[in-house]
Design a protein around this motif. Sequence first.
Motif, PDB file in Angstrom:
ATOM      1  N   ARG A 143       0.866  -1.181   0.000  1.00 14.68           N
ATOM      2  CA  ARG A 143       0.000   0.000   0.000  1.00 14.68           C
ATOM      3  C   ARG A 143       0.899   1.225   0.000  1.00 14.68           C
ATOM      4  O   ARG A 143       1.828   1.305   0.814  1.00 14.68           O
ATOM      5  CB  ARG A 143      -0.918   0.038   1.237  1.00 14.68           C
TER       6      ARG A 143
ATOM      7  N   GLY B 287       5.353   1.313  12.290  1.00 14.37           N
ATOM      8  CA  GLY B 287       4.121   0.513  12.265  1.00 14.37           C
ATOM      9  C   GLY B 287       3.296   0.674  11.003  1.00 14.37           C
ATOM     10  O   GLY B 287       2.238   0.078  10.876  1.00 14.37           O
ATOM     11  N   ARG B 288       3.763   1.484  10.069  1.00 15.97           N
ATOM     12  CA  ARG B 288       3.033   1.666   8.809  1.00 15.97           C
ATOM     13  C   ARG B 288       4.034   1.634   7.669  1.00 15.97           C
ATOM     14  O   ARG B 288       4.906   2.498   7.581  1.00 15.97           O
ATOM     15  CB  ARG B 288       2.281   2.994   8.835  1.00 15.97           C
TER      16      ARG B 288
ATOM     17  N   GLU C 275      -9.827 -16.982   5.916  1.00 14.34           N
ATOM     18  CA  GLU C 275     -11.110 -16.633   5.301  1.00 14.34           C
ATOM     19  C   GLU C 275     -11.940 -17.904   5.248  1.00 14.34           C
ATOM     20  O   GLU C 275     -11.396 -19.000   5.044  1.00 14.34           O
ATOM     21  CB  GLU C 275     -10.927 -16.116   3.852  1.00 14.34           C
TER      22      GLU C 275
ATOM     23  N   PHE D  21     -10.247 -12.632   8.771  1.00  9.94           N
ATOM     24  CA  PHE D  21      -9.476 -11.534   9.370  1.00  9.94           C
ATOM     25  C   PHE D  21      -8.061 -11.577   8.826  1.00  9.94           C
ATOM     26  O   PHE D  21      -7.626 -12.590   8.262  1.00  9.94           O
ATOM     27  CB  PHE D  21      -9.436 -11.621  10.904  1.00  9.94           C
ATOM     28  N   ALA D  22      -7.356 -10.475   8.991  1.00  7.51           N
ATOM     29  CA  ALA D  22      -5.922 -10.450   8.722  1.00  7.51           C
ATOM     30  C   ALA D  22      -5.243  -9.752   9.892  1.00  7.51           C
ATOM     31  O   ALA D  22      -5.762  -8.764  10.418  1.00  7.51           O
ATOM     32  CB  ALA D  22      -5.633  -9.721   7.416  1.00  7.51           C
TER      33      ALA D  22
ATOM     34  N   GLY E  47      -1.722  -7.965  11.178  1.00 10.09           N
ATOM     35  CA  GLY E  47      -0.493  -7.350  10.673  1.00 10.09           C
ATOM     36  C   GLY E  47       0.718  -7.909  11.412  1.00 10.09           C
ATOM     37  O   GLY E  47       0.832  -7.730  12.624  1.00 10.09           O
TER      38      GLY E  47
END
Length: 419
Positions: A109, A116-117, A127, A301-302, A304
């Motif tokens: 992304r 943290g990003r 899933e 869910f995912a 990180g």
Amino acid sequence: MSAFSTSPGTRDILAPDAARWRLFQEVFADVVEQAGYGYMIPPMFEDLGVFLRLGEATDVVTKEMYDFEDKGGRRVALRPEQTASVCRAFVQHRPTTPWKVWYAGPNFRYEKPQQGRYRQFDQVGIEVLGVEDPHLDAEVIALASQFYTRLGLTNVQLSINSLGDAGDRQRFADVLRIYFESHIDRLSEESRITLTKNPLRVLDSKRREDQAVIADAPRIRDYLSAQAGEHFAAVLAALDAQNITYTIDDRLVRGLDYYRRTTFEFVSTALTAAHTAIGGGGRYDGLVEELGGPATAGIGFALGLDRTLLACDAENVFPAPASRVFAFVVDTTGGLEAAKVCHELRSVGIGVDRAFDGRSMKAQMKAADRSGAMVSIIIGTNELEAGQVLIRPMNSGEQYMVERAQLLTAIRQEVINFQ
Ligand code: HAM
């Protein structure tokens, strides 16, 4: 020529941290495989259209997509997440339902990089396609929670909400739009733009100037259909039955548009940085249909990986695994004996390393220290001539001599001593 370094928002994960990443995935595999989830590996890039389903008003689609035209003129994108790919795979392969899968790996992304990003970040996730039962929602949440427990994390809070069915969502969105439009002068510039695309996303604004208007906004719980309300109540009852604590947060809308009914997020209270969400997920009944498949319920869910490991650091749990090198051979006789000893020990599963390039005794002993080995095996000219080796446990310093033929037995005994 100036040297290259990693692009912004990407990192090299070096030893021993990379081993910790692998262990993280192994522990996750253990938790979800024992609940019947099968491993799948979606591709890193797909047709851009697959990801446009994440929502045309989401940052993930409008600002952060790594999309490009490939040499064949196809419009493709690096995956920003894996749920859409799993649904695309379901439509393509039509497996029997319930289809329970898990995955792990990097996503991309184009975000503003900070602690943290990242622009390349890892997730593990599950899933399930083809099950409407609210007990499944609770199972999915329980598995995430079990995984956090396996890591040793204790400061993790679960927030949960229901966004209702598509109809509820639409009714709520209409009411919200009217409400926000009547307070438009008090909204930030960004939120005014978001409002024209998707009023629900305004609820997700973290901007200070929006908070007062958001606080008085209508609540989704007042717009849930009877079925969605019952579903949500059943999910909460199943969580209660499993002693999973949660907070109902009816402002939780999440950053992707495909969610219906149950949505949830895990936050680490040990993290002080801006990004404390270490995982999230929910139902996305309708996504498979949007990707050209039959009407199919979906939930997952995912988590990180990068951020969860920061939470582990903050709580001082889940350290990098210890070195696999149990012994280090220090050979000052030319190195041939070291080669033989390494081969012999490695072939019976004992981790062993050595120095090369005919380094001095002192340099080799330093390398032994750095290796994390528990014992060093020292071979000098005297030992070689006498058919012996010196074993020195690194911690106690009480070294002893053994016959070369007895080396394997002695090292096996040391392995037992250190267990
Ligand atoms: P998400 O909330 O976008 O959901 O991402 C899940 C987690 O991935 C976040 O809670 C966060 O820990 C981590 N994460 C997201 N972006 C970044 C970033 N730029 N840097 C570091 N970590 C990040 C999804 O991706 C959905 N696919 C989850 C899902 C699965 N819903 C249903 N099934």
